[in-house]
Design a protein around this motif. Structure first.
Motif, PDB file in Angstrom:
ATOM      1  N   LYS A 109      60.496 -87.165 -19.592  1.00 17.10           N
ATOM      2  CA  LYS A 109      59.602 -86.173 -19.321  1.00 17.10           C
ATOM      3  C   LYS A 109      60.273 -85.212 -18.464  1.00 17.10           C
ATOM      4  CE  LYS A 109      55.231 -88.744 -20.273  1.00 17.10           C
ATOM      5  NZ  LYS A 109      54.010 -88.753 -19.645  1.00 17.10           N
ATOM      6  N   ILE A 110      60.093 -83.866 -19.108  1.00 11.34           N
ATOM      7  CA  ILE A 110      60.456 -82.707 -17.996  1.00 11.34           C
ATOM      8  C   ILE A 110      59.085 -82.363 -16.863  1.00 11.34           C
ATOM      9  CG2 ILE A 110      61.375 -80.232 -18.110  1.00 11.34           C
ATOM     10  CD1 ILE A 110      62.803 -80.787 -20.484  1.00 11.34           C
ATOM     11  N   TYR A 111      59.456 -82.008 -15.903  1.00 14.68           N
ATOM     12  CA  TYR A 111      58.460 -81.692 -15.004  1.00 14.68           C
ATOM     13  C   TYR A 111      58.536 -80.356 -14.473  1.00 14.68           C
ATOM     14  CZ  TYR A 111      57.000 -86.719 -15.161  1.00 14.68           C
ATOM     15  OH  TYR A 111      56.508 -87.866 -15.589  1.00 14.68           O
ATOM     16  N   VAL A 112      57.696 -79.305 -14.529  1.00 16.43           N
ATOM     17  CA  VAL A 112      57.661 -78.015 -14.191  1.00 16.43           C
ATOM     18  C   VAL A 112      56.425 -77.603 -13.493  1.00 16.43           C
ATOM     19  CG1 VAL A 112      57.806 -75.532 -14.989  1.00 16.43           C
ATOM     20  CG2 VAL A 112      59.133 -77.530 -16.447  1.00 16.43           C
ATOM     21  N   ASP A 113      56.527 -76.937 -12.336  1.00 13.47           N
ATOM     22  CA  ASP A 113      55.629 -76.265 -11.668  1.00 13.47           C
ATOM     23  C   ASP A 113      55.916 -74.752 -11.885  1.00 13.47           C
ATOM     24  OD1 ASP A 113      54.125 -74.817  -9.886  1.00 13.47           O
ATOM     25  OD2 ASP A 113      53.962 -76.467  -8.565  1.00 13.47           O
ATOM     26  N   LEU A 114      54.896 -74.151 -12.540  1.00 15.35           N
ATOM     27  CA  LEU A 114      55.417 -72.671 -12.910  1.00 15.35           C
ATOM     28  C   LEU A 114      55.655 -71.841 -11.762  1.00 15.35           C
ATOM     29  CD1 LEU A 114      52.503 -72.428 -15.633  1.00 15.35           C
ATOM     30  CD2 LEU A 114      54.964 -72.707 -15.950  1.00 15.35           C
ATOM     31  N   PHE A 130      59.230 -70.198 -11.291  1.00 12.06           N
ATOM     32  CA  PHE A 130      59.566 -68.982 -11.843  1.00 12.06           C
ATOM     33  C   PHE A 130      59.495 -67.673 -11.028  1.00 12.06           C
ATOM     34  CE2 PHE A 130      58.572 -71.404 -15.938  1.00 12.06           C
ATOM     35  CZ  PHE A 130      59.648 -71.855 -16.071  1.00 12.06           C
ATOM     36  N   HIS A 131      58.322 -67.803 -10.160  1.00 18.29           N
ATOM     37  CA  HIS A 131      58.241 -66.678  -9.038  1.00 18.29           C
ATOM     38  C   HIS A 131      59.310 -67.045  -7.915  1.00 18.29           C
ATOM     39  CE1 HIS A 131      56.162 -64.024  -6.397  1.00 18.29           C
ATOM     40  NE2 HIS A 131      56.133 -64.893  -5.523  1.00 18.29           N
ATOM     41  N   GLN A 132      59.616 -68.010  -7.579  1.00 20.22           N
ATOM     42  CA  GLN A 132      60.728 -68.417  -6.807  1.00 20.22           C
ATOM     43  C   GLN A 132      61.967 -67.831  -7.174  1.00 20.22           C
ATOM     44  OE1 GLN A 132      61.213 -72.535  -5.858  1.00 20.22           O
ATOM     45  NE2 GLN A 132      63.140 -72.256  -4.631  1.00 20.22           N
ATOM     46  N   MET A 133      62.064 -68.081  -8.523  1.00 22.61           N
ATOM     47  CA  MET A 133      63.430 -67.413  -9.140  1.00 22.61           C
ATOM     48  C   MET A 133      63.511 -65.995  -8.895  1.00 22.61           C
ATOM     49  SD  MET A 133      63.965 -69.710 -12.753  1.00 22.61           S
ATOM     50  CE  MET A 133      65.219 -68.695 -13.312  1.00 22.61           C
ATOM     51  N   GLY A 176      59.353 -91.089  -9.613  1.00 19.72           N
ATOM     52  CA  GLY A 176      58.783 -90.758  -8.124  1.00 19.72           C
ATOM     53  C   GLY A 176      58.000 -89.562  -8.307  1.00 19.72           C
ATOM     54  N   THR A 177      57.737 -89.214  -7.026  1.00 21.37           N
ATOM     55  CA  THR A 177      56.583 -87.897  -7.036  1.00 21.37           C
ATOM     56  C   THR A 177      57.318 -86.545  -7.356  1.00 21.37           C
ATOM     57  OG1 THR A 177      55.280 -89.166  -5.121  1.00 21.37           O
ATOM     58  CG2 THR A 177      55.071 -86.590  -5.390  1.00 21.37           C
ATOM     59  N   ALA A 178      56.817 -86.047  -8.112  1.00 21.55           N
ATOM     60  CA  ALA A 178      57.348 -84.739  -8.670  1.00 21.55           C
ATOM     61  C   ALA A 178      56.709 -83.686  -7.879  1.00 21.55           C
ATOM     62  CB  ALA A 178      57.048 -84.580  -9.925  1.00 21.55           C
ATOM     63  N   GLN A 179      57.389 -82.818  -6.826  1.00 18.86           N
ATOM     64  CA  GLN A 179      56.843 -81.736  -6.234  1.00 18.86           C
ATOM     65  C   GLN A 179      57.287 -80.313  -6.423  1.00 18.86           C
ATOM     66  OE1 GLN A 179      57.556 -81.676  -1.941  1.00 18.86           O
ATOM     67  NE2 GLN A 179      55.612 -80.646  -1.409  1.00 18.86           N
ATOM     68  N   SER A 180      56.416 -79.643  -6.256  1.00 20.87           N
ATOM     69  CA  SER A 180      56.919 -78.035  -6.696  1.00 20.87           C
ATOM     70  C   SER A 180      58.291 -77.932  -5.899  1.00 20.87           C
ATOM     71  CB  SER A 180      55.944 -77.046  -6.259  1.00 20.87           C
ATOM     72  OG  SER A 180      55.456 -77.004  -4.943  1.00 20.87           O
ATOM     73  N   PHE A 198      52.278 -79.017 -13.978  1.00 21.56           N
ATOM     74  CA  PHE A 198      51.681 -79.376 -12.845  1.00 21.56           C
ATOM     75  C   PHE A 198      51.739 -78.316 -11.769  1.00 21.56           C
ATOM     76  CE2 PHE A 198      56.041 -80.476 -11.742  1.00 21.56           C
ATOM     77  CZ  PHE A 198      55.840 -80.486 -10.202  1.00 21.56           C
ATOM     78  N   THR A 199      50.773 -78.593 -10.679  1.00 21.84           N
ATOM     79  CA  THR A 199      50.733 -77.452  -9.680  1.00 21.84           C
ATOM     80  C   THR A 199      50.564 -78.541  -8.385  1.00 21.84           C
ATOM     81  OG1 THR A 199      48.329 -77.603  -9.814  1.00 21.84           O
ATOM     82  CG2 THR A 199      49.486 -75.808 -10.644  1.00 21.84           C
ATOM     83  N   GLY A 200      51.590 -78.127  -7.437  1.00 27.15           N
ATOM     84  CA  GLY A 200      51.835 -78.807  -6.114  1.00 27.15           C
ATOM     85  C   GLY A 200      52.606 -79.980  -6.256  1.00 27.15           C
ATOM     86  N   TYR A 201      51.945 -81.119  -6.902  1.00 29.59           N
ATOM     87  CA  TYR A 201      52.599 -82.359  -6.909  1.00 29.59           C
ATOM     88  C   TYR A 201      51.951 -83.115  -8.202  1.00 29.59           C
ATOM     89  CZ  TYR A 201      48.875 -84.945  -4.790  1.00 29.59           C
ATOM     90  OH  TYR A 201      47.226 -85.317  -4.324  1.00 29.59           O
ATOM     91  N   THR A 202      52.841 -84.169  -8.815  1.00 31.48           N
ATOM     92  CA  THR A 202      52.400 -85.134  -9.794  1.00 31.48           C
ATOM     93  C   THR A 202      53.092 -86.388  -9.564  1.00 31.48           C
ATOM     94  OG1 THR A 202      51.502 -85.290 -11.972  1.00 31.48           O
ATOM     95  CG2 THR A 202      53.619 -84.386 -11.713  1.00 31.48           C
ATOM     96  N   THR A 203      52.809 -87.419 -10.553  1.00 33.30           N
ATOM     97  CA  THR A 203      53.544 -88.737 -10.402  1.00 33.30           C
ATOM     98  C   THR A 203      54.384 -88.534 -11.938  1.00 33.30           C
ATOM     99  OG1 THR A 203      51.815 -89.846 -11.307  1.00 33.30           O
ATOM    100  CG2 THR A 203      51.730 -89.855  -9.288  1.00 33.30           C
ATOM    101  N   SER A 204      55.561 -89.308 -11.419  1.00 31.50           N
ATOM    102  CA  SER A 204      56.269 -89.209 -12.486  1.00 31.50           C
ATOM    103  C   SER A 204      57.076 -90.807 -12.604  1.00 31.50           C
ATOM    104  CB  SER A 204      57.564 -88.381 -12.471  1.00 31.50           C
ATOM    105  OG  SER A 204      58.705 -88.741 -11.620  1.00 31.50           O
TER     106      SER A 204
END
Length: 288
Positions: A139-144, A147-150, A123-127, A114-120
């Protein structure tokens, strides 16, 4: 890591371009910037649930669904998405074999991009929360962008460092299938905060160990690891230790508030999993 041209998983749900930035009351935009990341990180390190904090910051409002207008992923982002799919396929094959050896069946799960946010279901999954595994919907939730933040914030970039992150979250799914996650969450609900934090640390360290077991298996099955890959994963594990993150955020650490383990612990448990490749060696709950 040698991954180009290899099979990807079919269990990837691509929600990129849906959602976007979260807007709360007063026009405050919660888009996952550095300030938001630090705030969520501090709340998480003190034992709170980042999703609850984000809900409070949103003023109790739920984000509206819909697509971001004119969203076009970059070539780099699409490459990362393919990479994540290949890593997920590797984990599926490795854990299917491990479970078969134990006389069990490995139930595959879904990974949501997802990008930014999505529902799970959690609750709300946010970057700003980073990748996470939701126990309720498996489910695993990942905003790509994580990886840039890492690479920029945690100085822990590299393809196998990113693979470690995915494998760690898959480790939580393994805990779910083995019954560990439900058992420990039940104990945590009956415990005081200090004991609950300790149990959380043990869960996270076991997920690190399982990520190491996966690294051992994927090297054996696919011979896909390059020289330096394990060092990348070890650097990533060390970079996100509670002690290091707290010291960088506030200048000191509070061990009783740790929820994921120290840098050394995370490093050591991942390496033990990689070195042994033996799931039975990963009991982080001894001496409870």
């Amino acid at each position: 890591m040698q991954w180009e041209g290899r099979r990807g998983s079919v269990n990837v749900e691509d929600r990129r371009g849906q959602g976007g930035s979260l807007s709360g009351r007063g026009g405050c935009t919660l888009g996952g910037g550095i300030g938001m990341i630090i705030l969520v990180l501090a709340f998480w390190l003190m034992g709170g649930n980042p999703l609850q904090l984000l809900g409070l910051l949103e003023g109790g409002q739920s984000p509206s669904s819909g697509y971001v207008q004119n969203y076009v992923p970059s070539a780099q982002e699409d490459s990362l998405a393919r990479f994540v799919s290949v890593v997920l396929a590797d984990t599926e094959e490795a854990w299917t074999q491990i479970f078969r050896q134990m006389g069990k069946t490995y139930r595959k799960h879904t990974l949501v991009l997802f990008t930014g946010y999505t529902t799970s279901a959690c609750g709300t999954a946010q970057s700003a929360t980073g990748p996470f595994y939701c126990l309720k919907d498996e489910k695993i939730y990942v905003d790509l962008s994580f990886f840039h933040q890492m690479e920029t914030q945690f100085r822990a970039g590299g393809d196998f460092a990113y693979a470690y992150v995915i494998a760690h979250e898959v480790g939580h799914h393994v805990q779910k299938l083995l019954g560990t996650l439900d058992q420990v969450h039940t104990l945590m609900a009956r415990s005081n905060q200090r004991t609950g934090n300790d149990l959380s640390v043990r869960l996270e360290l076991q997920a690190d160990f399982y990520a190491g077991v996966w690294a051992n298996q994927t090297e054996r099955l696919f011979q896909s690891l390059d020289s330096g890959d394990i060092d990348e994963a070890l650097r990533a594990a060390s970079a996100i230790g509670d002690d290091r993150l707290q010291e960088e955020a506030q200048g000191y650490s509070v061990p009783d508030s740790f929820t994921h383990g120290t840098s050394q612990q995370r490093h050591d448990w991942f390496y033990k999993g990689y070195r042994t490749g033996d799931i039975t060696q990963g009991n982080t709950f001894e001496n409870l």
